[in-house]
Design an enzyme around this catalytic site. Structure first.
Site, PDB file in Angstrom:
ATOM      1  N   ASN A   1       0.874  -1.180   0.000  1.00  0.00           N
ATOM      2  CA  ASN A   1       0.000   0.000   0.000  1.00  0.00           C
ATOM      3  C   ASN A   1       0.906   1.222   0.000  1.00  0.00           C
ATOM      4  O   ASN A   1       1.502   1.555   1.021  1.00  0.00           O
ATOM      5  CB  ASN A   1      -0.896  -0.037   1.249  1.00  0.00           C
ATOM      6  CG  ASN A   1      -1.717   1.228   1.385  1.00  0.00           C
ATOM      7  OD1 ASN A   1      -1.751   2.075   0.481  1.00  0.00           O
ATOM      8  ND2 ASN A   1      -2.391   1.373   2.525  1.00  0.00           N
TER       9      ASN A   1
ATOM     10  N   LYS B   1       0.176   4.289  -0.232  1.00  0.00           N
ATOM     11  CA  LYS B   1      -0.419   5.484   0.391  1.00  0.00           C
ATOM     12  C   LYS B   1      -0.157   6.717  -0.482  1.00  0.00           C
ATOM     13  O   LYS B   1      -0.113   6.593  -1.700  1.00  0.00           O
ATOM     14  CB  LYS B   1       0.087   5.650   1.832  1.00  0.00           C
ATOM     15  CG  LYS B   1      -0.117   4.354   2.642  1.00  0.00           C
ATOM     16  CD  LYS B   1       0.070   4.531   4.117  1.00  0.00           C
ATOM     17  CE  LYS B   1      -0.154   3.193   4.820  1.00  0.00           C
ATOM     18  NZ  LYS B   1      -0.041   3.249   6.256  1.00  0.00           N
TER      19      LYS B   1
ATOM     20  N   HIS C   1      -9.533   1.289   5.005  1.00  0.00           N
ATOM     21  CA  HIS C   1      -8.252   1.424   5.704  1.00  0.00           C
ATOM     22  C   HIS C   1      -8.438   2.348   6.907  1.00  0.00           C
ATOM     23  O   HIS C   1      -9.229   3.288   6.852  1.00  0.00           O
ATOM     24  CB  HIS C   1      -7.201   1.998   4.747  1.00  0.00           C
ATOM     25  CG  HIS C   1      -5.815   1.924   5.315  1.00  0.00           C
ATOM     26  ND1 HIS C   1      -5.343   2.853   6.213  1.00  0.00           N
ATOM     27  CD2 HIS C   1      -4.821   1.022   5.140  1.00  0.00           C
ATOM     28  CE1 HIS C   1      -4.104   2.519   6.558  1.00  0.00           C
ATOM     29  NE2 HIS C   1      -3.764   1.415   5.930  1.00  0.00           N
TER      30      HIS C   1
ATOM     31  N   GLU D   1      -6.759   4.704   7.987  1.00  0.00           N
ATOM     32  CA  GLU D   1      -6.545   6.133   7.678  1.00  0.00           C
ATOM     33  C   GLU D   1      -7.789   6.733   7.031  1.00  0.00           C
ATOM     34  O   GLU D   1      -8.086   7.910   7.212  1.00  0.00           O
ATOM     35  CB  GLU D   1      -5.295   6.278   6.786  1.00  0.00           C
ATOM     36  CG  GLU D   1      -4.016   6.069   7.601  1.00  0.00           C
ATOM     37  CD  GLU D   1      -2.868   5.440   6.847  1.00  0.00           C
ATOM     38  OE1 GLU D   1      -2.851   5.468   5.607  1.00  0.00           O
ATOM     39  OE2 GLU D   1      -1.969   4.888   7.525  1.00  0.00           O
TER      40      GLU D   1
ATOM     41  N   GLU E   1      -5.314  -4.877  10.531  1.00  0.00           N
ATOM     42  CA  GLU E   1      -4.280  -3.862  10.730  1.00  0.00           C
ATOM     43  C   GLU E   1      -4.553  -3.126  12.043  1.00  0.00           C
ATOM     44  O   GLU E   1      -5.325  -2.159  12.070  1.00  0.00           O
ATOM     45  CB  GLU E   1      -4.300  -2.850   9.576  1.00  0.00           C
ATOM     46  CG  GLU E   1      -4.017  -3.443   8.219  1.00  0.00           C
ATOM     47  CD  GLU E   1      -3.415  -2.407   7.271  1.00  0.00           C
ATOM     48  OE1 GLU E   1      -2.350  -2.693   6.713  1.00  0.00           O
ATOM     49  OE2 GLU E   1      -4.001  -1.325   7.111  1.00  0.00           O
TER      50      GLU E   1
ATOM     51  N   GLY F   1       2.713   2.239  10.898  1.00  0.00           N
ATOM     52  CA  GLY F   1       3.678   3.325  10.784  1.00  0.00           C
ATOM     53  C   GLY F   1       4.399   3.653  12.085  1.00  0.00           C
ATOM     54  O   GLY F   1       5.060   4.678  12.196  1.00  0.00           O
TER      55      GLY F   1
ATOM     56  N   SER G   1       3.581  -2.154  10.301  1.00  0.00           N
ATOM     57  CA  SER G   1       5.031  -2.241  10.493  1.00  0.00           C
ATOM     58  C   SER G   1       5.621  -3.594  10.090  1.00  0.00           C
ATOM     59  O   SER G   1       6.512  -4.121  10.765  1.00  0.00           O
ATOM     60  CB  SER G   1       5.402  -1.889  11.946  1.00  0.00           C
ATOM     61  OG  SER G   1       5.023  -0.563  12.242  1.00  0.00           O
TER      62      SER G   1
HETATM   63  P1  13P Z   1       3.147   0.421   7.669  1.00  0.00           P
HETATM   64  O1  13P Z   1       3.662  -0.863   7.062  1.00  0.00           O
HETATM   65  O2  13P Z   1       3.895   1.633   7.201  1.00  0.00           O
HETATM   66  O3  13P Z   1       3.052   0.307   9.166  1.00  0.00           O
HETATM   67  O4  13P Z   1       1.646   0.611   7.128  1.00  0.00           O
HETATM   68  C1  13P Z   1       0.753  -0.439   7.218  1.00  0.00           C
HETATM   69  C2  13P Z   1      -0.472  -0.106   6.450  1.00  0.00           C
HETATM   70  O5  13P Z   1      -1.238   0.766   6.824  1.00  0.00           O
HETATM   71  C3  13P Z   1      -0.735  -0.856   5.207  1.00  0.00           C
HETATM   72  O6  13P Z   1      -2.012  -0.610   4.736  1.00  0.00           O
END
Ligand code: 13P
Length: 249
Positions: free
Chosen positions: A10, A12, A96, A98, A167, A173, A213
């Site tokens: 992903n 982002k 997601h 976010e 997740e 992150g 992560s």
């Molecule tokens: P990270 O791998 O940067 O923690 O992000 C995970 C994520 O949100 C994948 O959709």
């Protein structure tokens, strides 16, 4: 039943067009000899079309990070499932954290997106996961169950190709990956929930990815867990070396 592993990147809201195309091409080259697992990237919307051209004929799957539930209309700033399908996406990430937290997406909106994605023949990757305070309050299973019930409320049957991503918000992150046993506990809860609702056979087909992560250093132990079928990778999917190390766990 052996589920085929899926490693998904992903991206982002990152990268320039030039860097995005070159990363996609490097991934295509890097997975040429891989036969036993699926690999997917989810670039930002404006890069989907050129990346689809750049990876044409390869076995790298293309997904979008979001979609609207209507096929078209007066929805300024939104992108429909029809549009992402048109530019070559087979998959779409839905719900997601976010999107849920920053953009206030509700389970009702997510349910409409899931339904439309399935109607359009797209494979949804439905994201669920608790926040830190919810975990600390012992509400992890309750939150995940509510998100599953909410996100799947408009469909009677889930296709075998449906994908769920667990997740935990506190792991995204932050560098704080869930331990393999913490992740497995929730993955097994999700699979049992699918089994109760859709039957044992369906539950044996559905892939459940872990996200939060994921790095080359922790992918192997996560993948060793029975109900972890792959990963949804954020930060570590933006560099070809780290992503390919994860793909080759
Ligand atoms: P990270 O791998 O940067 O923690 O992000 C995970 C994520 O949100 C994948 O959709």
């Amino acid at each position: 039943m052996e589920r085929r592993p899926l490693i998904a990147g992903n991206w982002k809201m990152n990268l320039s067009l030039r860097d995005a195309i070159s990363l996609a091409k490097d991934i295509v080259t890097g997975i040429l000899d891989i036969e036993d697992r699926d690999v997917l990237i989810a670039p930002p919307f404006p890069f989907l079309y050129p990346i689809n051209k750049a990876i044409e004929g390869s076995k790298l799957f293309l997904g979008a990070q979001n979609m609207h539930w209507e096929e078209g209309g007066a929805f300024t700033g939104e992108v429909s499932g029809l549009m992402i399908r048109d530019v070559g996406c087979t998959h779409v990430i839905i719900g997601h954290s976010e999107r849920r937290i920053i953009f206030k997406e509700t389970d009702e909106m997510i349910a409409k997106k899931v339904k439309k994605a399935i109607d359009l023949g797209l494979y949804p990757i439905l994201c669920v996961g608790e926040r830190l305070e919810e975990r600390e309050d012992g509400k992890t299973f309750e939150v995940v169950k509510n998100q599953l019930e909410g996100g799947l409320s408009l469909i009677d049957e889930i296709p075998d190709t449906f994908i769920i991503a667990y997740e935990p918000v506190w792991a995204i992150g932050t560098g704080h990956t869930a331990t393999p046993s913490q992740a497995q506990e929730v993955h097994s809860f999700i699979r049992k929930w699918i089994e109760e609702r859709y039957g044992k056979e369906k539950a044996s087909f559905i892939r459940i990815l872990y996200g939060g992560s994921v790095k080359p250093e922790n992918i192997k132990e996560l993948m060793a867990e029975e109900d972890i079928d792959g990963a949804l990778v954020g930060g570590a999917s933006l560099k070809v070396d780290s992503f390919l190390k994860i793909v080759r766990f």
